[in-house]
Design a protein around this motif. Structure first.
Motif, PDB file in Angstrom:
ATOM      1  N   GLY A  85     -11.354  -3.063 -46.609  1.00 27.75           N
ATOM      2  CA  GLY A  85     -10.998  -2.132 -47.691  1.00 27.75           C
ATOM      3  C   GLY A  85     -10.538  -0.803 -47.120  1.00 27.75           C
ATOM      4  O   GLY A  85      -9.511  -0.238 -47.530  1.00 27.75           O
ATOM      5  N   THR A  86     -11.280  -0.301 -46.153  1.00 23.73           N
ATOM      6  CA  THR A  86     -10.938   0.985 -45.537  1.00 23.73           C
ATOM      7  C   THR A  86      -9.573   0.899 -44.852  1.00 23.73           C
ATOM      8  O   THR A  86      -8.773   1.830 -44.930  1.00 23.73           O
ATOM      9  CB  THR A  86     -12.009   1.376 -44.489  1.00 23.73           C
ATOM     10  N   ALA A  87      -9.332  -0.220 -44.184  1.00 22.58           N
ATOM     11  CA  ALA A  87      -8.049  -0.383 -43.486  1.00 22.58           C
ATOM     12  C   ALA A  87      -6.894  -0.250 -44.474  1.00 22.58           C
ATOM     13  O   ALA A  87      -5.921   0.468 -44.226  1.00 22.58           O
ATOM     14  CB  ALA A  87      -8.007  -1.743 -42.787  1.00 22.58           C
ATOM     15  N   GLY A  88      -7.025  -0.906 -45.613  1.00 17.00           N
ATOM     16  CA  GLY A  88      -5.948  -0.869 -46.608  1.00 17.00           C
ATOM     17  C   GLY A  88      -5.718   0.529 -47.145  1.00 17.00           C
ATOM     18  O   GLY A  88      -4.571   0.981 -47.307  1.00 17.00           O
ATOM     19  N   VAL A  89      -6.818   1.240 -47.417  1.00 15.42           N
ATOM     20  CA  VAL A  89      -6.683   2.601 -47.947  1.00 15.42           C
ATOM     21  C   VAL A  89      -6.043   3.505 -46.891  1.00 15.42           C
ATOM     22  O   VAL A  89      -5.168   4.324 -47.186  1.00 15.42           O
ATOM     23  CB  VAL A  89      -8.066   3.148 -48.392  1.00 15.42           C
ATOM     24  N   ALA A  90      -6.462   3.332 -45.642  1.00 15.72           N
ATOM     25  CA  ALA A  90      -5.886   4.158 -44.579  1.00 15.72           C
ATOM     26  C   ALA A  90      -4.391   3.866 -44.414  1.00 15.72           C
ATOM     27  O   ALA A  90      -3.590   4.798 -44.264  1.00 15.72           O
ATOM     28  CB  ALA A  90      -6.629   3.923 -43.266  1.00 15.72           C
ATOM     29  N   ILE A  91      -4.018   2.584 -44.471  1.00 18.77           N
ATOM     30  CA  ILE A  91      -2.586   2.236 -44.340  1.00 18.77           C
ATOM     31  C   ILE A  91      -1.785   2.909 -45.463  1.00 18.77           C
ATOM     32  O   ILE A  91      -0.739   3.517 -45.216  1.00 18.77           O
ATOM     33  CB  ILE A  91      -2.376   0.700 -44.417  1.00 18.77           C
ATOM     34  N   ALA A  92      -2.309   2.807 -46.687  1.00 17.13           N
ATOM     35  CA  ALA A  92      -1.607   3.440 -47.814  1.00 17.13           C
ATOM     36  C   ALA A  92      -1.460   4.942 -47.548  1.00 17.13           C
ATOM     37  O   ALA A  92      -0.390   5.525 -47.772  1.00 17.13           O
ATOM     38  CB  ALA A  92      -2.372   3.187 -49.111  1.00 17.13           C
ATOM     39  N   GLY A  93      -2.531   5.574 -47.043  1.00 19.36           N
ATOM     40  CA  GLY A  93      -2.490   7.006 -46.765  1.00 19.36           C
ATOM     41  C   GLY A  93      -1.523   7.343 -45.638  1.00 19.36           C
ATOM     42  O   GLY A  93      -0.773   8.320 -45.714  1.00 19.36           O
TER      43      GLY A  93
END
Ligand SMILES: NC(=O)c1ccc[n+]([C@@H]2O[C@H](COP(=O)([O-])OP(=O)(O)OC[C@H]3O[C@@H](n4cnc5c(N)ncnc54)[C@H](O)[C@@H]3O)[C@@H](O)[C@H]2O)c1
Ligand SMILES: O=C(O)C[C@H](O)C(=O)O
Ligand SMILES: [Mg+2]
Length: 534
Positions: free
Chosen positions: A223-231
């Motif tokens: 989940g964190t990876a996805g949010v970081a990629i979006a950011g």
């Protein structure tokens, strides 16, 4: 609401820990008494109360959980229940469970091992599943797996609610988790299990162990990876550049635990895809990252290197040419690399010190980005005030815990984004549920991240707003869930849900999928108990 507001008037010195805890108590009692009203309050005031039932106050709640405990919520499976779990799951009163969030309490936010008190985080995450994803509150199950604790204070605390013994490890530990997984999937074959706040040592191993056989994912890694990629993609757009320029970004990551490594792997894969999606691209993408952990810069010279960090260890000769060495400090690395992005998942509050932020002034980026993603608030690597005051207006700032925007004093506002996995996990869970996919694939996670990245308009991104406001979380979650379903269909993983079978699902257009998602979201309305004839 009157109760809650009265607290604000009485707290003359502004928001404080006791004040936040008092609010949590009021909400928690309402949760116990009247679930529908609780979720109505939460959904209608999500911006105000997410920070109470979720990060950051939930951290404080977990730290004090044994003392705050009044009524049980969720299920506890302990090391002493070995051999009994299969019958225990049938004690849970709900016929159907859609979502389980499970922890062993070994790494709660950035607060370390909190033993069974970590149950608070699973309750908080599931509150967001109800509020953001519209999962029926009767069908969520918070779970604590109590294998002991290595927290000395808790081992000696007479009020501690869990097993007062050291944590199980090795095969004994695995046997407990295996038994739990088998039990819950036997009773509820369609349940989705979200792993939360497991120490990184086990987070990766358990993910590899279960991800191809069970419907599960790890929120901190994936989940964190996805949010970081979006950011990160938002930060590229905020520089006025196309997303495809992402592979040119120089990224310094502080923290190589479950979250940091999760982000690094996903960012590398995203770059590789943009560069041609082949082995050469995959190899060359890793040179965009410099990883610093508790022992400094990670290089191939590191003794007993963690195998998960190994792919990101820098070559010693190359580092020598860059004026760096094994174990170089974060400030040195920032000075030499002049990165576009500085991303923290270290759990060390204040790690982005004045020296580090001063060094970032020499960044070669037209708009450097700072992600201080550690939780809760005290663990943030820096505050937005510190970042904007040292680096000026022209930066992008995101933090894991909520902070207020900064008044820059020149009529401008320094925007503080909240980069938290809450923008993804509810949609990943809901999308998986409604697609009927047996697993949570990499493609489904990637689709979720891309949809979040695309959620922000060009205008917002140019203003430095790379994550949406939490007030839009229900709409965002609908979008993420729809993206996950589309991808599950595309990968031929979707087996359907209730009357929407796989064939019907394949026929739906993008808009119809969104409608399908909305129609399956629970709303806080009292069920009709008396039917009038008219
Ligand atoms: N914003 C989000 O959505 C989000 C998601 C997941 C985790 N987190 C936060 O990230 C933090 C880390 O989580 P984790 O699961 O990776 O923890 P972890 O314990 O697995 O990893 C922590 C890492 O930080 C490193 N570290 C410690 N001191 C350091 C220092 N002085 N300089 C550089 N690195 C240092 C450690 O060596 C380790 O690699 C926690 O605070 C957690 O709350 C935030
Ligand atoms: O719980 C959060 O707020 C995010 C994340 O899962 C964390 O562990 O910090
Ligand atoms: Mg977490």
């Amino acid at each position: 609401m009157v109760d809650l507001k009265r607290l604000e008037v009485q707290a003359r010195d502004g928001p404080s820990d006791p004040n936040a805890l008092a609010k949590w108590r009021i909400l928690n009692r309402l949760h116990d008494r009247n679930e529908t009203m609780y979720y109505k309050v939460l959904i209608n005031n999500i911006e105000e109360y997410a920070p109470i039932v979720y990060t950051p106050t939930v951290g404080l709640v977990c730290q004090n959980y044994s003392g705050l405990f009044r009524r049980p919520r969720g299920m506890y499976f302990s090391a002493e229940d070995r051999g009994e779990m299969m019958s225990m799951v049938y004690n849970w009163p709900a016929e159907q469970v859609d979502m389980i969030v499970v922890t062993d309490g070994s790494r709660i936010l950035g607060l370390g091992d909190l033993g069974v008190q970590g149950i608070g985080i699973t309750i908080g995450k599931l509150d967001l599943y109800v509020a953001a994803a519209g999962i029926n509150p009767q069908r969520v199950l918070p779970v604590m797996i109590d294998v002991g604790t290595n927290n000395k204070k808790l081992l000696e605390d007479p009020l501690y609610l869990g097993l007062q013994q050291h944590r199980l490890d090795g095969d004994d530990y695995l046997a407990v988790i295996d038994e739990f997984m088998e039990a819950v999937f036997t009773r509820w074959p369609n349940v989705i299990v979200q792993f939360e706040d497991f120490q990184s040592k086990w987070a990766f191993k358990l993910l590899q162990r279960y991800r191809t056989t069970y419907r599960m994912f790890n929120d901190d890694v994936q989940g964190t990876a996805g949010v970081a990629i979006a950011g990160l993609l938002g930060a590229v757009r905020a520089q006025g550049r196309p997303m495809i320029d992402f592979p040119k970004q120089k990224i310094v990551v502080a923290g190589a635990g479950s979250a940091g490594i999760g982000v690094l792997n996903a960012a590398r894969k995203t770059m590789a895809r943009m560069l041609g999606n082949n082995e050469v691209a995959f190899q060359s993408a890793k040179s965009q990252f410099w990883v610093v952990d508790a022992k400094g810069l990670i290089t191939e010279g590191r003794e007993n290197i963690d195998p998960d960090a190994l792919p990101f260890a820098r070559n010693l000769k190359e580092m020598d040419r860059q004026g760096l060495r094994e174990g170089a400090s974060l400030a040195e690395v920032v000075k030499q690399v002049k990165p576009d992005v500085l991303l923290g998942l270290s759990a060390v509050g204040g790690l982005f010190s004045n020296e580090v932020l001063e060094a970032l002034k020499d960044s070669t980026s037209t708009r450097p980005a700072i992600f201080a993603m550690s939780n809760p608030t005290k663990n943030a690597e820096c505050t937005p005030d510190e970042a904007f005051s040292i680096l000026g207006d022209n930066i992008i700032f995101a933090s894991g815990s909520p902070f207020s925007n900064v008044d820059l004093g020149n009529g401008n506002i320094g925007h503080c984004n909240q980069g938290n996995n809450m923008y993804l996990f509810p949609g990943i869970g809901l999308g998986t549920l409604l697609s009927g996919s047996r697993i949570v694939s990499d493609g489904m996670l990637q689709a979720a991240a891309e949809r979040l990245a695309a959620y922000m308009s060009e205008e917002e991104v140019l203003k430095g707003i790379i994550f949406p406001s939490i007030s839009r979380i229900r709409d965002i979650t609908k979008e993420i869930a729809a993206a996950v379903i589309e991808e599950a269909v595309e990968e031929d993983l979707a087996e359907g849900y209730h009357e929407m079978d796989a064939r019907e699902l394949r026929k739906l257009s993008r808009d119809e999928i969104k409608e399908y998602v909305i129609n399956n979201m629970w709303n806080p309305e009292y069920p009709t108990l008396v039917y009038r004839k008219d």
